[in-house]
Design a protein around this motif. Sequence first.
Motif, PDB file in Angstrom:
ATOM      1  N   ILE A  37      41.707  35.099  38.624  1.00 46.71           N
ATOM      2  CA  ILE A  37      40.589  35.783  37.974  1.00 46.71           C
ATOM      3  C   ILE A  37      39.727  34.791  37.197  1.00 46.71           C
ATOM      4  O   ILE A  37      38.493  34.844  37.250  1.00 46.71           O
ATOM      5  CB  ILE A  37      41.111  36.907  37.064  1.00 46.71           C
ATOM      6  CG1 ILE A  37      41.738  38.014  37.908  1.00 46.71           C
ATOM      7  CG2 ILE A  37      40.008  37.475  36.181  1.00 46.71           C
ATOM      8  CD1 ILE A  37      42.527  39.020  37.127  1.00 46.71           C
ATOM      9  N   SER A  40      37.618  32.924  39.579  1.00 42.56           N
ATOM     10  CA  SER A  40      36.506  33.752  40.061  1.00 42.56           C
ATOM     11  C   SER A  40      35.365  33.782  39.050  1.00 42.56           C
ATOM     12  O   SER A  40      34.190  33.654  39.418  1.00 42.56           O
ATOM     13  CB  SER A  40      36.983  35.175  40.342  1.00 42.56           C
ATOM     14  OG  SER A  40      37.916  35.203  41.375  1.00 42.56           O
ATOM     15  N   VAL A  41      35.705  33.930  37.785  1.00 47.74           N
ATOM     16  CA  VAL A  41      34.676  33.925  36.735  1.00 47.74           C
ATOM     17  C   VAL A  41      33.980  32.568  36.695  1.00 47.74           C
ATOM     18  O   VAL A  41      32.749  32.484  36.586  1.00 47.74           O
ATOM     19  CB  VAL A  41      35.307  34.267  35.363  1.00 47.74           C
ATOM     20  CG1 VAL A  41      34.326  34.036  34.235  1.00 47.74           C
ATOM     21  CG2 VAL A  41      35.807  35.699  35.361  1.00 47.74           C
ATOM     22  N   TRP A  44      31.486  32.348  39.547  1.00 46.71           N
ATOM     23  CA  TRP A  44      30.261  33.116  39.297  1.00 46.71           C
ATOM     24  C   TRP A  44      29.344  32.379  38.320  1.00 46.71           C
ATOM     25  O   TRP A  44      28.120  32.460  38.439  1.00 46.71           O
ATOM     26  CB  TRP A  44      30.570  34.504  38.757  1.00 46.71           C
ATOM     27  CG  TRP A  44      30.913  35.487  39.828  1.00 46.71           C
ATOM     28  CD1 TRP A  44      32.118  36.062  40.052  1.00 46.71           C
ATOM     29  CD2 TRP A  44      30.036  36.001  40.837  1.00 46.71           C
ATOM     30  NE1 TRP A  44      32.054  36.897  41.136  1.00 46.71           N
ATOM     31  CE2 TRP A  44      30.786  36.885  41.635  1.00 46.71           C
ATOM     32  CE3 TRP A  44      28.696  35.797  41.140  1.00 46.71           C
ATOM     33  CZ2 TRP A  44      30.237  37.561  42.723  1.00 46.71           C
ATOM     34  CZ3 TRP A  44      28.144  36.472  42.224  1.00 46.71           C
ATOM     35  CH2 TRP A  44      28.909  37.347  43.000  1.00 46.71           C
ATOM     36  N   VAL A  62      31.878  33.630  46.887  1.00 43.73           N
ATOM     37  CA  VAL A  62      32.332  34.047  45.559  1.00 43.73           C
ATOM     38  C   VAL A  62      32.558  35.556  45.518  1.00 43.73           C
ATOM     39  O   VAL A  62      33.491  36.028  44.866  1.00 43.73           O
ATOM     40  CB  VAL A  62      31.328  33.584  44.477  1.00 43.73           C
ATOM     41  CG1 VAL A  62      31.715  34.095  43.113  1.00 43.73           C
ATOM     42  CG2 VAL A  62      31.237  32.066  44.463  1.00 43.73           C
ATOM     43  N   THR A  66      36.091  37.271  44.617  1.00 42.69           N
ATOM     44  CA  THR A  66      36.225  38.301  43.590  1.00 42.69           C
ATOM     45  C   THR A  66      36.935  39.536  44.134  1.00 42.69           C
ATOM     46  O   THR A  66      37.788  40.125  43.453  1.00 42.69           O
ATOM     47  CB  THR A  66      34.832  38.679  43.046  1.00 42.69           C
ATOM     48  OG1 THR A  66      34.190  37.498  42.581  1.00 42.69           O
ATOM     49  CG2 THR A  66      34.933  39.692  41.928  1.00 42.69           C
ATOM     50  N   SER A  69      40.491  38.761  44.207  1.00 40.40           N
ATOM     51  CA  SER A  69      41.065  38.837  42.862  1.00 40.40           C
ATOM     52  C   SER A  69      41.358  40.272  42.470  1.00 40.40           C
ATOM     53  O   SER A  69      42.414  40.565  41.890  1.00 40.40           O
ATOM     54  CB  SER A  69      40.106  38.221  41.836  1.00 40.40           C
ATOM     55  OG  SER A  69      39.953  36.855  42.047  1.00 40.40           O
TER      56      SER A  69
END
Length: 76
Positions: A37, A40-41, A44, A62, A66, A69
């Motif tokens: 996670i 993923s952030v 972004w 991406v 996500t 995730s």
Amino acid sequence: MLLLFFILSVSIGLSIVVVKNKEYTKASVIAFVALHIAFSVYCWMNLGRTELKLFTYDKAGVLLLTILSILSITTV
């Protein structure tokens, strides 16, 4: 960050194989999901950036990361 993600993912996977304890495995899976996670952030926040001269964070990749995730959260 990408290299750190790869190193941590491999080390978590290898530690699960070596330790073979149910509680440790559960905690390691939760740690991996949190790492996924966080990655993923990070992706972004860095759209369009290239790391390790090979990987570029584009919108489609991406987005799929996500979704992966989110699906990994439901399996824990």
